[in-house]
Design an enzyme around this catalytic site. Structure first.
Site, PDB file in Angstrom:
ATOM      1  N   ASN A 169       3.831 -50.827  -3.800  1.00 39.57           N
ATOM      2  CA  ASN A 169       2.708 -51.094  -4.699  1.00 39.57           C
ATOM      3  C   ASN A 169       1.525 -50.221  -4.289  1.00 39.57           C
ATOM      4  OD1 ASN A 169       1.663 -52.861  -6.950  1.00 39.57           O
ATOM      5  ND2 ASN A 169       0.004 -52.977  -5.434  1.00 39.57           N
ATOM      6  N   TYR A 173      -8.287 -51.280  -4.208  1.00 40.61           N
ATOM      7  CA  TYR A 173      -9.003 -52.446  -3.685  1.00 40.61           C
ATOM      8  C   TYR A 173     -10.043 -51.937  -2.693  1.00 40.61           C
ATOM      9  CZ  TYR A 173      -4.235 -54.116  -4.838  1.00 40.61           C
ATOM     10  OH  TYR A 173      -3.018 -54.338  -5.420  1.00 40.61           O
ATOM     11  N   ARG A 174     -11.288 -52.299  -2.893  1.00 44.73           N
ATOM     12  CA  ARG A 174     -12.351 -51.764  -2.032  1.00 44.73           C
ATOM     13  C   ARG A 174     -12.208 -52.262  -0.605  1.00 44.73           C
ATOM     14  NH1 ARG A 174     -15.921 -55.897  -4.822  1.00 44.73           N
ATOM     15  NH2 ARG A 174     -16.132 -57.554  -3.267  1.00 44.73           N
ATOM     16  N   GLU A 230       3.234 -47.608  -8.871  1.00 45.17           N
ATOM     17  CA  GLU A 230       2.169 -46.849  -9.527  1.00 45.17           C
ATOM     18  C   GLU A 230       2.328 -45.344  -9.304  1.00 45.17           C
ATOM     19  OE1 GLU A 230       1.685 -49.786  -8.054  1.00 45.17           O
ATOM     20  OE2 GLU A 230       0.512 -50.990  -9.467  1.00 45.17           O
ATOM     21  N   ASP A 279     -21.185 -55.745  -7.747  1.00 48.21           N
ATOM     22  CA  ASP A 279     -19.864 -55.534  -8.343  1.00 48.21           C
ATOM     23  C   ASP A 279     -19.932 -55.019  -9.779  1.00 48.21           C
ATOM     24  OD1 ASP A 279     -16.995 -55.712  -8.308  1.00 48.21           O
ATOM     25  OD2 ASP A 279     -17.232 -57.321  -6.856  1.00 48.21           O
TER      26      ASP A 279
HETATM   27  C1  LIG Z   1     -13.372 -48.533  -9.030  1.00 41.50           C
HETATM   28  C2  LIG Z   1     -12.477 -49.726  -9.003  1.00 41.50           C
HETATM   29  C3  LIG Z   1     -12.588 -50.641  -7.978  1.00 41.50           C
HETATM   30  C4  LIG Z   1     -11.760 -51.757  -7.923  1.00 41.50           C
HETATM   31  N1  LIG Z   1     -11.892 -52.633  -6.881  1.00 41.50           N
HETATM   32  C5  LIG Z   1     -11.058 -53.684  -6.804  1.00 41.50           C
HETATM   33  C6  LIG Z   1     -11.128 -54.565  -5.682  1.00 41.50           C
HETATM   34  O1  LIG Z   1     -11.944 -54.400  -4.786  1.00 41.50           O
HETATM   35  N2  LIG Z   1     -10.250 -55.605  -5.639  1.00 41.50           N
HETATM   36  C7  LIG Z   1      -9.314 -55.814  -6.611  1.00 41.50           C
HETATM   37  O2  LIG Z   1      -8.526 -56.747  -6.489  1.00 41.50           O
HETATM   38  N3  LIG Z   1      -9.240 -55.001  -7.692  1.00 41.50           N
HETATM   39  C8  LIG Z   1     -10.085 -53.944  -7.798  1.00 41.50           C
HETATM   40  N4  LIG Z   1      -9.993 -53.099  -8.868  1.00 41.50           N
HETATM   41  C9  LIG Z   1      -9.004 -53.376  -9.936  1.00 41.50           C
HETATM   42  C10 LIG Z   1      -7.601 -53.036  -9.472  1.00 41.50           C
HETATM   43  O3  LIG Z   1      -7.538 -51.741  -8.965  1.00 41.50           O
HETATM   44  C11 LIG Z   1      -6.598 -53.175 -10.603  1.00 41.50           C
HETATM   45  O4  LIG Z   1      -6.578 -54.534 -10.985  1.00 41.50           O
HETATM   46  C12 LIG Z   1      -5.205 -52.710 -10.248  1.00 41.50           C
HETATM   47  O5  LIG Z   1      -4.333 -53.010 -11.314  1.00 41.50           O
HETATM   48  C13 LIG Z   1      -4.699 -53.382  -8.979  1.00 41.50           C
HETATM   49  O6  LIG Z   1      -3.394 -52.939  -8.673  1.00 41.50           O
HETATM   50  P1  LIG Z   1      -2.192 -53.968  -8.713  1.00 41.50           P
HETATM   51  O7  LIG Z   1      -1.997 -54.304 -10.179  1.00 41.50           O
HETATM   52  O8  LIG Z   1      -1.047 -53.204  -8.143  1.00 41.50           O
HETATM   53  O9  LIG Z   1      -2.597 -55.145  -7.905  1.00 41.50           O
HETATM   54  C14 LIG Z   1     -10.812 -51.971  -8.931  1.00 41.50           C
HETATM   55  C15 LIG Z   1     -10.706 -51.053  -9.981  1.00 41.50           C
HETATM   56  C16 LIG Z   1     -11.522 -49.947 -10.020  1.00 41.50           C
HETATM   57  C17 LIG Z   1     -11.367 -48.971 -11.145  1.00 41.50           C
HETATM   58 MN   LIG Z   2       0.922 -52.978  -8.949  1.00 41.29          MN
END
Ligand SMILES: Cc1cc2nc3c(=O)[nH]c(=O)nc-3n(C[C@H](O)[C@H](O)[C@H](O)COP(=O)(O)O)c2cc1C
Ligand SMILES: [Mn+2]
Length: 497
Positions: A169, A173-174, A230, A279
């Site tokens: 995966n 995530y920040r 991804e 945020d």
């Molecule tokens: C700039 C940016 C920052 C993000 N920060 C976070 C974060 O800190 N935590 C989080 O859970 N998702 C965050 N997201 C959203 C996730 O990246 C998004 O939901 C993504 O689908 C997560 O991957 P996953 O589906 O494999 O869990 C962020 C998105 C962007 C564009």
């Molecule tokens: Mn995913």
């Protein structure tokens, strides 16, 4: 045009296209960069490469900040083209005839070629720092807003493996930098990385890639089903596989072309207070416990460029990452809910607060069916309010949507209040994660749905339109007015498209 192969290709492309400015004045990643970028983003300005950041590393920001740059990143004229390519593969039917078979094979090849490829070495490991040599404070990590708890790495691709299946995966995530060698890991409760963590026994290995080609960086933010890698999406969208090298201290593959890679692990049940953080909701998210990421190695390209992004009150740069997802996933959404014609997630609604959807309505209660479908569909399930309009309504024209809601809704009959899961960051509901949902049916209705006979809409006849087009010059009124003419400020365009 093929999408750029790595961050440096991308910077070169942006520069050739007049889409990047180098800033040689020294700027402070502590708040100052945010204020500069906030102004530049809102003016639809260029990507910025800050060359002097009080650290050895330059900082790239606003690489995604306009629709044009998003299209350059994907090598397309419109983001819908990206969606169509994906939709073409999703909707593959058994081919009929030779020409279709050949086309079908090409599509299958594009899927096969999207698998990441292992390579023996890569620039992302030109410099290898391990153990005590690791010092995150050498990176120009931004403290974005005055109330932030500290510096946050904001544009990472976080790589994990499902402990049961080994499936990869990648998520964005920040990471809040806590000290030289630890950060917090802010994966929210609905996210795939967190699911891997919950399944882990004792420890979960993690790698974080920073400074990727723009398509791979985007892919980390894409809401794919958990079992879909991804990096595969990135390979498919680029038309070239993502190249991976083995991590130096973890059993994970990391992008060969990244500028910087952080390798390490999370100990199960070792939590830290993360936040506050300004945020993308436009508010500070309060401190909350999240896992601690221990960095065991930091590998880099020589003279690595650090990528960053600022989120805050919309619109910000991330608006365009969200719009890319909105466009790219439309064909996939239509696979499950084919009556959906189009949808729009308003930037001002921080994406999860509102979804406007147009449908080909064919039975009583169809709008309600689609509301429930949205509330049951991947990350869209977190949508707080859904507005349903008829197929002829332009969902991207918010004034037209407002007109339909005002004109077509009897609040007593057409407003549905439901409940369900809500976005992790939504501060409005009484409980975190769970609360009310609002569905507004702004479609035309009839007696079968308890309405009276629906009146016809006003439209001028084609004949008169044609006559006025032809005779316009005779009227002496100057150039024919452009229906969208006065409304196209850069900001307005971003908010309305
Ligand atoms: C700039 C940016 C920052 C993000 N920060 C976070 C974060 O800190 N935590 C989080 O859970 N998702 C965050 N997201 C959203 C996730 O990246 C998004 O939901 C993504 O689908 C997560 O991957 P996953 O589906 O494999 O869990 C962020 C998105 C962007 C564009
Ligand atoms: Mn995913």
């Amino acid at each position: 045009m093929a999408p750029p192969g790595d961050l440096r290709d991308w910077i070169a492309l942006l520069e050739r296209e007049g889409e990047l400015r180098r800033v040689s004045a020294e700027v402070d990643p502590h708040l100052e960069v945010t204020e500069i970028v906030d102004r530049v983003v809102k003016a639809g300005g260029p990507a910025l490469l800050f060359e002097h950041t009080k650290s050895e590393h330059p900082l790239l920001i606003n690489q995604f900040g306009t629709e044009r740059r998003m299209c350059l990143a994907f090598g397309v004229d419109s983001l819908d083209d990206v969606g169509r390519r994906l939709g073409d593969v999703l909707e593959m039917q058994p081919p009929q005839g030779l020409a279709e078979k050949v086309r079908g094979l090409k599509k299958l090849k594009s899927i096969a070629d999207s698998q990441p490829k292992s390579v023996r070495s890569g620039p992302s490991q030109e410099v290898v720092l391990t153990g005590d040599e690791v010092d995150l404070r050498r990176l120009p990590v931004q403290t974005c807003w005055p109330g932030d708890a500290g510096p946050f790495i904001t544009l990472p691709a976080v790589i994990t493996k499902d402990p049961r299946t080994g499936a990869r995966n990648v998520g964005m995530y920040r990471l809040q930098v806590l000290d030289e060698r630890t950060t917090a890991m802010h994966w929210q409760i609905h996210k795939d990385g967190r699911a891997d963590y919950l399944l882990a026994d004792g420890k979960l290995e993690v790698a974080v890639a920073l400074g990727l080609d723009p398509v791979t960086a985007y892919a980390a933010s894409a809401p794919l089903p958990k079992h879909v890698d991804e990096f595969m999406l990135a390979g498919f969208l680029r038309g070239e596989p993502v190249e991976l090298v083995r991590g130096k201290t973890v059993d994970l593959d990391v992008p060969a072309n990244a500028e910087i890679v952080l390798e390490g692990y999370l100990a199960k049940d070792e939590l830290t207070e993360e936040g506050p953080f300004g945020d993308h909701t436009g508010y500070y998210t309060p401190p909350e416990p999240f896992p601690v990421f221990h960095v065991t190695a930091m590998t880099m390209r020589r003279e690595a460029i650090y990528p960053s992004i600022v989120v805050g009150k919309p619109p910000q740069e991330d608006a365009w990452l969200g719009k890319a997802t909105e466009r790219i996933f439309l064909p996939a959404i239509r696979m499950s809910v084919p009556e959906i014609v189009d949808y729009d997630l308003p930037v001002a609604g921080a994406f999860h607060n509102c979804c406007i959807v147009s449908i080909r309505k064919s039975f009583p209660g169809h709008a309600q069916k689609v509301m429930h479908a949205i509330w049951g569909l991947g990350m869209l399930s977190l949508t707080k309010s859904v507005v349903v309009v008829d197929e002829w309504v332009n969902v991207h024209d918010y004034e037209e949507v407002f007109f339909r809601v005002g004109a077509n809704v009897d609040p007593k009959r057409d407003v549905l209040i439901s409940e369900g899961p809500l976005d992790h960051l939504d501060h409005a509901p009484t409980l975190q994660f769970y609360g009310g949902k609002l569905g507004i049916d702004a479609t035309h209705k009839g007696p079968a749905e308890g309405a009276r006979e629906w009146p016809p809409e006003i439209e001028m006849s084609d004949e008169i339109r044609r006559r006025v087009d032809e005779r316009w010059a005779e009227y002496g009124l100057g150039a024919a007015p452009d229906p969208n003419g006065s409304r196209q400020g850069a900001l307005r365009q971003l908010l309305r498209r």
